[in-house]
Design a protein around this motif. Structure first.
Motif, PDB file in Angstrom:
ATOM      1  N   SER A   1       0.827  -1.210   0.000  1.00 13.82           N
ATOM      2  CA  SER A   1       0.000   0.000   0.000  1.00 13.82           C
ATOM      3  C   SER A   1       0.862   1.261   0.000  1.00 13.82           C
ATOM      4  CB  SER A   1      -0.924  -0.010   1.221  1.00 13.82           C
ATOM      5  OG  SER A   1      -1.819  -1.098   1.162  1.00 13.82           O
TER       6      SER A   1
ATOM      7  N   MET B   1       0.899   4.121  -2.936  1.00 15.56           N
ATOM      8  CA  MET B   1      -0.086   5.081  -2.471  1.00 15.56           C
ATOM      9  C   MET B   1       0.364   6.507  -2.771  1.00 15.56           C
ATOM     10  SD  MET B   1      -1.955   5.139   1.221  1.00 15.56           S
ATOM     11  CE  MET B   1      -0.393   5.347   2.068  1.00 15.56           C
TER      12      MET B   1
ATOM     13  N   ILE C   1      -3.187   4.594   6.384  1.00 16.32           N
ATOM     14  CA  ILE C   1      -3.339   3.140   6.491  1.00 16.32           C
ATOM     15  C   ILE C   1      -4.319   2.887   7.633  1.00 16.32           C
ATOM     16  CG2 ILE C   1      -2.218   0.958   7.002  1.00 16.32           C
ATOM     17  CD1 ILE C   1      -1.412   2.000   4.322  1.00 16.32           C
TER      18      ILE C   1
ATOM     19  N   ARG D   1      -6.677  -1.038   4.852  1.00 23.08           N
ATOM     20  CA  ARG D   1      -7.179  -0.144   3.805  1.00 23.08           C
ATOM     21  C   ARG D   1      -6.243   1.040   3.648  1.00 23.08           C
ATOM     22  NH1 ARG D   1     -11.506   1.342   0.880  1.00 23.08           N
ATOM     23  NH2 ARG D   1     -11.891   3.571   0.569  1.00 23.08           N
ATOM     24  N   ASP D   2      -6.044   1.428   2.361  1.00 25.18           N
ATOM     25  CA  ASP D   2      -5.271   2.642   2.086  1.00 25.18           C
ATOM     26  C   ASP D   2      -6.156   3.619   1.334  1.00 25.18           C
ATOM     27  OD1 ASP D   2      -5.083   2.342  -0.831  1.00 25.18           O
ATOM     28  OD2 ASP D   2      -3.740   0.666  -0.421  1.00 25.18           O
TER      29      ASP D   2
ATOM     30  N   SER E   1     -11.633  -2.617  -4.277  1.00 24.31           N
ATOM     31  CA  SER E   1     -11.035  -1.334  -4.652  1.00 24.31           C
ATOM     32  C   SER E   1     -11.943  -0.591  -5.613  1.00 24.31           C
ATOM     33  CB  SER E   1      -9.664  -1.554  -5.303  1.00 24.31           C
ATOM     34  OG  SER E   1      -9.078  -0.319  -5.648  1.00 24.31           O
TER      35      SER E   1
ATOM     36  N   THR F   1      -7.776   1.215  -1.765  1.00 20.94           N
ATOM     37  CA  THR F   1      -7.874  -0.241  -1.866  1.00 20.94           C
ATOM     38  C   THR F   1      -7.941  -0.849  -0.470  1.00 20.94           C
ATOM     39  OG1 THR F   1      -6.603  -0.244  -3.926  1.00 20.94           O
ATOM     40  CG2 THR F   1      -6.740  -2.332  -2.719  1.00 20.94           C
TER      41      THR F   1
END
Length: 527
Positions: free
Chosen positions: A407, A411, A423, A441-442, A495, A501
């Protein structure tokens, strides 16, 4: 129906059907031959008798027996009637069409003999032929053709003899002999019996042929189909599908053969896929190793040729060589780890792990890491009761690290108020009673829908949102997938392009005691 039942039924049919056909045929033959016994005398079967009249055998037998019964009654109740020449002549004329004759003996002398019988020595021959008569003077033995008396050969003819004793009114003793030529009876049975035997043989042959054909149709064609399928497999053709078999042993064999073909086809497909994956793996390894090796070679040549003569430039080149060597070392480590996971040769040491405390420590480590400056780490479920799961602590740490690194690597500035990267850890213990779901999750750029199903494949880095320029081995998420599957869970990603995502994985719940965080971190370490 099983072949065993079919064979049993065919064996029963081999016996029962010919028997029934034989009975039916015999009935038709008897009805045909004995037609006059059931109706008018309209059909002639046998040849003409001595008088030139046509006569059927059943009618002939009926008339013959009537005369025999009449002669017997006269012998018992009116013996003198049998001494009347007029009556005897009339009887002789009536018996001639029936191939029968009369002979009367009185006091040891021949009183009357039919015209068909030679008078000379007849009395002695008759007495001799009936020597086995019973006490009452009647015959007790049956002749070879089934008649009620012994046999007597006269003038080239064979006669069946029936004897009845006589006691005349004047007190003299004698006997009346009823003779029947057996030729007609012999001819009748010589014709009827072969016809019956022929009907029996035809019934057996017909039944055998039909039952053999019916049973063979359920055995031979499927075996031929299996033979053709085996020949196709021998030639390497695995795409020919066998039709579902019937519900018998050969059908079960056909279904098993089809299952074997599908498994073999799938095995060949997997083998080819493994070969393609191996080639792709070698190609990806070569590409990923060549990039840092090229950089290291270029830095070394620059320093050797004196291009980087300044001390600051040399330090910069040395730092680059060190970095690229570290990238190669990490790539080799991940390849080694993935290889052991792929071959199921990596040991796992499962223990009860408090996922809430585990994720809380992971979030804290990320906050304290200087390399993650500017990244906001959130774990909203940090407080609460323990959530226990069976896991290998070290392998679980590798899962979280790989997801977070992936991520962070891809990101960009998120959608937060300050544009910070974020994050977020989630823990869902209320969904499945037997499993716990962990989410990472990012707020990055997200993944395109067509690329989402492939992100857990090894060396997959073709999505435009995750360009090769970001580096990495391409094995991080593939390792995550293998480790989670070894834990008995599953992993998936959700996503929306432009909205970040989320990667989720599940672990099996544990009913074990809560473990203190800290020293247990090395409990599951194996490398």
């Amino acid at each position: 129906m099983s072949i065993r039942k079919k064979l049993i039924l065919s064996y029963i049919g081999m016996i029962l059907i010919p028997f029934l056909l034989f009975i039916a045929t015999s009935f038709l033959l008897v009805t045909f031959f004995f037609k006059d016994a059931f109706g008018p005398h309209t059909h002639t079967i046998w040849g003409r008798n001595a008088a030139g009249e046509t006569q059927q055998f059943p009618g002939y037998m009926s008339e013959r027996n009537k005369w025999l019964d009449g002669i017997t009654l006269f012998a018992e109740y009116d013996p003198d009637k049998l001494a009347d020449p007029a009556f005897l002549q009339h009887a002789d004329q009536s018996l001639q069409p029936l191939d029968s004759a009369l002979a009367v003996v009185r006091g040891g002398r021949l009183l009357f003999a039919s015209a068909a019988l030679p008078a000379e020595g007849l009395a002695a021959n008759l007495e001799s032929s009936t020597a086995q008569a019973g006490p009452d003077g009647s015959s007790q033995e049956k002749g070879p053709n089934g008649w009620g008396g012994p046999q007597l050969a006269i003038g080239g003819h064979s006669y069946s003899v029936e004897r009845q004793p006589l006691a005349f009114a004047d007190g003299s003793q004698g006997a009346v002999y009823f003779l029947t030529d057996t030729g007609r009876t012999v001819r009748f049975f010589r014709t009827l019996v072969p016809l019956l035997l022929l009907a029996l043989l035809l019934a057996i042959a017909l039944t055998n042929g039909l039952l053999t054909a019916l049973v063979s149709r359920s055995i031979i064609p499927p075996l031929r189909e299996l033979k053709r399928a085996a020949e196709r497999i021998k030639e390497g053709e695995l795409g020919h599908e066998l039709k579902p078999g019937k519900r018998d042993e050969i059908g079960e064999l056909s279904d098993a053969f089809e299952d074997m073909r599908r498994r073999l086809q799938e095995s060949v497909r997997l083998q080819l896929q493994y070969e393609d994956n191996r080639k792709e793996l070698f190609s990806s390894i070569s590409h990923d190793l060549k990039t840092p090796i090229t950089a290291i070679t270029a830095c070394a040549e620059a320093m050797r040729d004196g291009i980087a003569s300044a001390p600051g430039m040399q330090i910069k080149y040395i730092d680059m060589i060190h970095k690229k060597a570290g990238d190669m070392d990490r790539l080799i480590d991940e390849l080694f780890l993935f290889s052991k996971l792929d071959l199921h040769r990596l040991p796992f040491h499962f223990e009860p792990v408090d996922l809430r405390a585990f994720l809380r420590d992971c979030a804290e480590d990320l906050r304290l890491n200087p390399q993650n400056g500017g990244v906001r780490v959130v774990f909203a479920e940090a407080d609460g009761p323990p959530v226990m799961a069976d896991a290998d602590r070290e392998k679980l740490q590798r899962v979280v690290t790989n997801i977070v690194d992936n991520s962070l690597k891809f990101m960009e500035a998120g959608s937060g108020a300050a544009g910070a990267k974020e994050i977020r850890f989630t823990l869902d213990a209320a969904g499945n009673a037997g499993q716990v779901t962990v989410g990472v999750r990012d707020n990055g750029p997200g993944i395109k829908p067509e690329a989402l199903p492939h992100i857990f494949e090894r060396f997959y880095r073709e999505d435009a949102a995750r360009t090769p320029g970001t580096g990495g081995s391409g094995l991080g998420l593939a390792i995550v997938k293998r480790i989670v599957e070894e834990h008995g869970g599953r992993v998936w990603a959700e996503s929306v392009p432009g909205s970040g995502t989320s990667i989720y994985f599940t672990l099996n719940r544990s009913s074990g005691p809560v473990r203190e965080e800290g020293g247990a971190n090395e409990a599951g370490a194996d490398h």
